[in-house]
Design an enzyme around this catalytic site. Structure first.
Site, PDB file in Angstrom:
ATOM      1  N   SER A 117       0.812  -1.216   0.000  1.00 56.64           N
ATOM      2  CA  SER A 117       0.000   0.000   0.000  1.00 56.64           C
ATOM      3  C   SER A 117       0.847   1.268   0.000  1.00 56.64           C
ATOM      4  O   SER A 117       0.488   2.264  -0.628  1.00 56.64           O
ATOM      5  CB  SER A 117      -0.945   0.001   1.207  1.00 56.64           C
ATOM      6  OG  SER A 117      -1.835  -1.084   1.142  1.00 56.64           O
ATOM      7  N   HIS A 158       0.889   4.301   4.437  1.00 60.79           N
ATOM      8  CA  HIS A 158       0.221   5.036   3.356  1.00 60.79           C
ATOM      9  C   HIS A 158       0.739   6.464   3.266  1.00 60.79           C
ATOM     10  O   HIS A 158       1.074   6.950   2.187  1.00 60.79           O
ATOM     11  CB  HIS A 158      -1.297   5.078   3.607  1.00 60.79           C
ATOM     12  CG  HIS A 158      -1.942   3.732   3.600  1.00 60.79           C
ATOM     13  ND1 HIS A 158      -3.267   3.544   3.955  1.00 60.79           N
ATOM     14  CD2 HIS A 158      -1.454   2.500   3.303  1.00 60.79           C
ATOM     15  CE1 HIS A 158      -3.568   2.260   3.852  1.00 60.79           C
ATOM     16  NE2 HIS A 158      -2.477   1.606   3.466  1.00 60.79           N
TER      17      HIS A 158
END
Length: 326
Positions: A182, A234
């Site tokens: 991610s 992230h």
């Protein structure tokens, strides 16, 4: 994740008094056709992630643990069957298997001198659902970018962004393991945003593209405040990719000029604008400084939460339905 379609002006190729697709009026020859790359590094990344997950499931061998953890899920897959859903609701291996294969864990990175986990964790996934979501996003976003900018630049953004996400995650998360691509995917989103900003003048529908992209980014970051989601990876990946976009994804703003047989007045000394060089320099300094500071703090055992007492809310917001401490 989702991608956003941003149109450029068409190919400008003509002679005589002419206003190019970049808005420049010139009597000379301009060629603004871009090379369209064949995407191959993104498919390789996708295949690699799938292969690593298959290896993880093979090593996990749930039936050998069944007497300790409960009944495996999808047992007809034998050693590739999944851990009990109460242990792993994403249909994947056990946490101990992921840790053995290189999941990100603060103690092992800092005290065990296993810095390689900052890279290996990018290729591991917690389960089929996790893997499917990330790989679909990678295909949707990455192939388009690689066709536009080539495998070297997009490959570097993906890998460096994943590493940047791992560094920030390690600074703030100490009691859990972290896996997944991610951070690298958010790096591609960040690069899309900075690419739009630095190449602003050559895009049509600028405002719509910017608003759409910002909405996609905000929604994806908002999902990261749910429990069991490493939003620090992230954020770290996004910031790294955002800075890399200013460095690696700069487009010429004046077109490609055929210089032979042109008078001196027609020669363009630079294909880029001054603000692009400024963005590039600032981003390079910030990127290098961020990695140096982050790595020094990490390997000295510093806890990012001690410097930022509210930052833990960026990764999980406690409610009556869940406890962020778990």
């Amino acid at each position: 994740m989702a991608s956003v379609d941003m149109e450029r002006g068409g190919v400008a190729k003509n002679r005589g008094n002419y206003t190019s697709s970049y808005g420049m009026s010139t009597p000379y020859y301009y060629e603004t056709r871009e090379r369209q790359w064949i995407s191959w590094v993104i498919p390789i990344f996708v295949i690699s992630n799938i292969a690593v997950f298959i290896v993880a499931m093979f090593i996990n061998n749930c039936p050998n643990q069944e007497h300790r953890t409960g009944k495996c899920v999808v047992r007809f897959l034998h050693r590739f069957s999944f851990q009990p859903l109460r242990e792993n609701p994403l249909f994947g291996p056990s946490a101990s298997t992921l840790e053995k294969l290189g999941a990100l864990e603060w103690k092992k990175v800092v005290h065990g001198h296993q810095g390689w986990r900052l890279v290996t964790c990018i290729w591991l996934h917690a389960g089929v659902i996790h893997l499917l979501a990330n790989m679909l996003s990678l295909i949707f976003i990455g192939i388009r970018l690689e066709q536009q900018f080539g495998f070297v630049r997009i490959g570097l953004i993906y890998l460096i962004s994943g590493f940047g996400g791992s560094v920030l995650s390690s600074l703030f998360i100490r009691n859990n393991i972290s896996v997944g691509a991610s951070g690298a995917l958010f790096g591609l989103l960040g690069a899309m945003l900075s690419e739009l900003i630095t190449n602003w003048t050559i895009y049509s529908n600028k405002a719509a593209a910017l608003i759409t992209l910002l909405i996609i980014i905000v929604i994806n970051l908002a999902v990261g405040i749910l429990p069991h989601v490493d939003n620090f990876a992230h954020i770290g990946g996004f910031l790294t990719g955002f800075l890399l976009g200013f460095i690696l994804l700069v487009r010429p703003q004046f077109g490609w000029i055929e210089r032979h047989n042109l008078p001196p007045a027609a020669q363009v000394k630079s294909k880029h604008k001054a603000y692009q060089y400024i963005f590039l320099l600032i981003s390079l300094v910030l990127l290098l400084a961020g990695f140096v500071v982050g790595l020094v703090m990490l390997f000295r055992g510093k806890n990012g939460n001690d410097r930022c007492h509210w930052c833990h809310y960026l990764s999980c917001v406690p409610t009556s339905r869940w406890n962020c401490g778990n």
